[in-house]
Design an enzyme around this catalytic site. Structure first.
Site, mmCIF file in Angstrom:
data_model
loop_
_atom_site.group_PDB
_atom_site.id
_atom_site.type_symbol
_atom_site.label_atom_id
_atom_site.label_comp_id
_atom_site.label_asym_id
_atom_site.label_seq_id
_atom_site.Cartn_x
_atom_site.Cartn_y
_atom_site.Cartn_z
ATOM 1 N N GLU A 74 42.418 58.592 67.680
ATOM 2 C CA GLU A 74 42.370 59.613 66.630
ATOM 3 C C GLU A 74 42.352 58.840 65.321
ATOM 4 O OE1 GLU A 74 42.359 62.906 67.048
ATOM 5 O OE2 GLU A 74 42.538 62.784 69.229
ATOM 6 N N GLU A 134 37.730 57.228 53.063
ATOM 7 C CA GLU A 134 38.988 57.952 53.161
ATOM 8 C C GLU A 134 39.984 57.362 52.159
ATOM 9 O OE1 GLU A 134 41.195 57.373 56.857
ATOM 10 O OE2 GLU A 134 41.584 59.521 56.883
HETATM 11 P P1 NAD Z 1 47.229 51.324 60.993
HETATM 12 O O1 NAD Z 1 46.055 51.709 61.774
HETATM 13 O O2 NAD Z 1 47.340 49.954 60.456
HETATM 14 O O3 NAD Z 1 48.568 51.576 61.831
HETATM 15 C C1 NAD Z 1 48.722 52.627 62.769
HETATM 16 C C2 NAD Z 1 49.588 52.119 63.898
HETATM 17 O O4 NAD Z 1 48.936 51.022 64.540
HETATM 18 C C3 NAD Z 1 50.947 51.585 63.446
HETATM 19 O O5 NAD Z 1 51.926 51.924 64.406
HETATM 20 C C4 NAD Z 1 50.729 50.090 63.427
HETATM 21 O O6 NAD Z 1 51.912 49.360 63.599
HETATM 22 C C5 NAD Z 1 49.802 49.897 64.612
HETATM 23 N N1 NAD Z 1 49.000 48.676 64.582
HETATM 24 C C6 NAD Z 1 48.553 48.003 63.505
HETATM 25 N N2 NAD Z 1 47.854 46.913 63.887
HETATM 26 C C7 NAD Z 1 47.844 46.909 65.236
HETATM 27 C C8 NAD Z 1 47.265 46.053 66.223
HETATM 28 N N3 NAD Z 1 46.554 44.974 65.895
HETATM 29 N N4 NAD Z 1 47.446 46.355 67.523
HETATM 30 C C9 NAD Z 1 48.141 47.438 67.887
HETATM 31 N N5 NAD Z 1 48.720 48.286 66.998
HETATM 32 C C10 NAD Z 1 48.567 48.028 65.687
HETATM 33 O O7 NAD Z 1 47.355 52.358 59.837
HETATM 34 P P2 NAD Z 1 48.361 52.308 58.607
HETATM 35 O O8 NAD Z 1 48.625 50.971 58.065
HETATM 36 O O9 NAD Z 1 49.525 53.052 59.074
HETATM 37 O O10 NAD Z 1 47.483 53.062 57.533
HETATM 38 C C11 NAD Z 1 46.305 52.478 57.013
HETATM 39 C C12 NAD Z 1 45.217 53.497 56.902
HETATM 40 O O11 NAD Z 1 45.025 54.144 58.163
HETATM 41 C C13 NAD Z 1 45.507 54.662 55.978
HETATM 42 O O12 NAD Z 1 45.244 54.365 54.662
HETATM 43 C C14 NAD Z 1 44.612 55.730 56.520
HETATM 44 O O13 NAD Z 1 43.318 55.594 56.029
HETATM 45 C C15 NAD Z 1 44.610 55.467 57.972
HETATM 46 N N6 NAD Z 1 45.517 56.356 58.691
HETATM 47 C C16 NAD Z 1 44.975 57.292 59.474
HETATM 48 C C17 NAD Z 1 45.818 58.154 60.154
HETATM 49 C C18 NAD Z 1 45.291 59.214 61.030
HETATM 50 O O14 NAD Z 1 46.031 60.136 61.352
HETATM 51 N N7 NAD Z 1 44.077 59.143 61.482
HETATM 52 C C19 NAD Z 1 47.186 58.064 60.004
HETATM 53 C C20 NAD Z 1 47.714 57.048 59.209
HETATM 54 C C21 NAD Z 1 46.851 56.200 58.568
#
Ligand code: NAD
Length: 489
Positions: free
Chosen positions: A251, A383
């Site tokens: 997602e 976004e």
């Molecule tokens: P992210 O994708 O970095 O993190 C989401 C989750 O993935 C966190 O639990 C993080 O610890 C984990 N993660 C990060 N790197 C990983 C890896 N290499 N392997 C496995 N897991 C990993 O997102 P974020 O830093 O929380 O936010 C950054 C951007 O993501 C936001 O600015 C936004 O654009 C987007 N975002 C989208 C949603 C959504 O609902 N689709 C939600 C939050 C953020």
């Protein structure tokens, strides 16, 4: 508040002692520390989940029996709702009524999947075969050891969207909450313990995505990863999981359009545009942050929108009457401000909002409305994930649909018009997994949730959410007494 990891039914400290600070985004105060799991804990959690799946009672219980645990977890969340909601608001910044709403939805999600677990009992589909010598049936079975990796925008709710269907299906799970917002996810371990969930069925590892998240995705004993978060991390998870053909559901983000026709009620349009972009500080994957307004309505709608956006009460999420809290953390705050600066550099006009200087500390961005941005500008295309909406006029329905679909994302889309037929026509033309007519954002546990194009793969919620955690098995029986006659003639 927990400061340990929940593995195999036990609370354990991280073996290397690493802890992460928990920062209140409204005050920048460090008010707690959580444990950061490492490779050792990832290994222990996968082993516990594997053992619980391969040899434990969980996948072998009837759906009716599993439903009892899920309902107990729903009750556990409801019993602690006021305390969990305050925790969520301090951790994430969102206004308290939003936290209360999220947590009530999370409890509802466990109840919903309890019902679906019961429906799984005895579910057998007879498969009609063209060959009368055989009879065949299809049954669905739990997929195995699953990993949920969730973001910080709806901490407990996003976790529940994955845990509830996984457990209902009979899978075991390891939850990796976002490092900035792990408090309520860890409390779910306490709630699971109180519900008597068998050990190893749910394991919760707070910690860094690049460390423990990555280790879980790489682990060969994990059968499935369900991820919500950013596109780049989703893409990486898919690539890593491909090595051993893991099931992956994603997602990801969006840049969802909201098409408003001139026959719309202007006050309703203002309300839903604001709800579509400022709710949860705009940190919503489905935020309808590209608003297209039919030209005759545009000037008056923009004027009313600016008037109302300026009235939104910005403040600490714990204060009564707050409608917009701080952004979740410093990184996100700086990112959103960079997006706004860049929008201006690329020619956009700030109709209202931008940096909010009303507080000494905290990560504040005022409700921001951008106009005059070019169609290829970052503000229109990328976004932003903050309280920022881009708005522009259109002339014809055809142009509105073309502009709405002109995106690499396809998570959500909304249309507003007094003409029902036009709404249905535009809804059908949208290339998006979630379409709202005359509103934006209401989300229901019963309905499928997920994206087209680069917004993801798979669907959560509803019966589609349960499918994510089930494998389908065919069982075919030879019923003919006639010899097969291939080798033995
Ligand atoms: P992210 O994708 O970095 O993190 C989401 C989750 O993935 C966190 O639990 C993080 O610890 C984990 N993660 C990060 N790197 C990983 C890896 N290499 N392997 C496995 N897991 C990993 O997102 P974020 O830093 O929380 O936010 C950054 C951007 O993501 C936001 O600015 C936004 O654009 C987007 N975002 C989208 C949603 C959504 O609902 N689709 C939600 C939050 C953020």
């Amino acid at each position: 508040m927990q400061n340990k990891l929940f593995i195999d039914g036990q609370w354990v400290a991280p073996s290397d002692g690493t802890m992460l600070p928990v920062i209140d985004p409204a005050t920048e105060e460090v008010f707690h520390h959580i444990a950061a799991a490492g490779l050792v804990e990832a290994e222990l959690a996968v082993r516990a989940a594997r053992e619980a799946f391969d040899y434990g009672p969980w996948p072998r219980l009837t759906g009716k029996e599993r439903a009892k645990y899920l309902r107990a977890m729903a009750e556990g969340i409801r019993d602690r709702l006021p305390d969990l909601a305050r925790m969520e608001t301090r951790d994430n910044g969102k206004p308290l009524p939003e936290s209360e709403w999220d947590l009530s939805d999370a409890a509802g999600c466990f109840d919903f999947y309890a019902d679906l677990a019961e429906e799984l009992d005895g579910e057998v589909e007879e498969v009609k075969l063209a060959d009368a010598r055989f009879v065949s049936k299809a049954v669905r079975e739990p997929l195995g050891v699953t990993v949920a990796i969730v973001p910080w925008n709806y901490p407990l709710l996003m976790a529940s969207w994955k845990i509830a269907p996984a457990l209902a299906a009979g899978c075991t799970m390891i939850l990796k909450p976002a490092e900035t917002t792990s408090l309520t996810a860890l409390e779910l371990g306490v709630i699971a313990e109180a519900a008597g969930l068998p050990r190893g069925v749910l394991n919760i590892l707070s910690g860094k995505g690049s460390v423990v998240g990555q280790a879980l995705v790489e682990h060969p004993q994990v059968d499935k990863v369900a991820f919500t978060g950013s596109g780049p991390v989703g893409s990486r998870i898919m690539a890593t999981g491909a090595k051993d053909i893991k099931r992956i559901s994603l997602e990801l983000g969006g840049k969802s359009p909201f098409v408003v026709f001139a026959d719309s009620d202007i006050e309703k349009a203002v309300e839903w545009i604001m709800f579509g972009t400022f709710w949860n500080q705009g940190q919503v994957c489905s935020a309808t942050s590209r608003v297209l307004v039919e030209a005759p309505l545009y000037p008056r709608l923009l004027e009313r929108l600016v008037e109302e956006a300026k009235k939104i009460r910005v403040g600490n999420g714990l204060d009564a009457g707050t409608l917009l809290g701080p952004l979740v953390n410093k990184g996100q705050y700086e990112d959103v401000l960079r997006h706004i600066d860049r929008a201006v550099e690329q020619g956009a006009t700030i109709a209202c909002g931008g940096r909010h200087d009303g507080f000494d500390r905290g990560f504040w961005v005022a409700p921001t409305i951008l106009t005059d941005m070019a169609l290829d500008s970052d503000a229109w295309v990328e976004e932003i994930f903050g309280p920022v909406v881009c708005i522009r006029p259109f002339e014809t329905e055809e142009e509105a649909i073309r502009l709405a679909n002109d995106s690499r994302f396809g998570l959500a889309a909304a249309v507003m018009s007094a003409d029902d037929e036009r709404c249905e026509r535009v809804a059908a033309a949208f290339r998006a997994g979630i379409v709202w007519i005359n509103c934006s954002q209401p989300t229901f546990t019963e309905a499928p949730w997920g994206g087209y194009k680069q917004s993801g793969i798979g669907r959560e919620l509803g019966r589609w959410g349960l499918d994510n955690y089930l494998e389908t098995k065919q069982i075919t029986r030879l019923v003919s007494e006639e010899p097969w006659g291939w080798y033995l003639k």
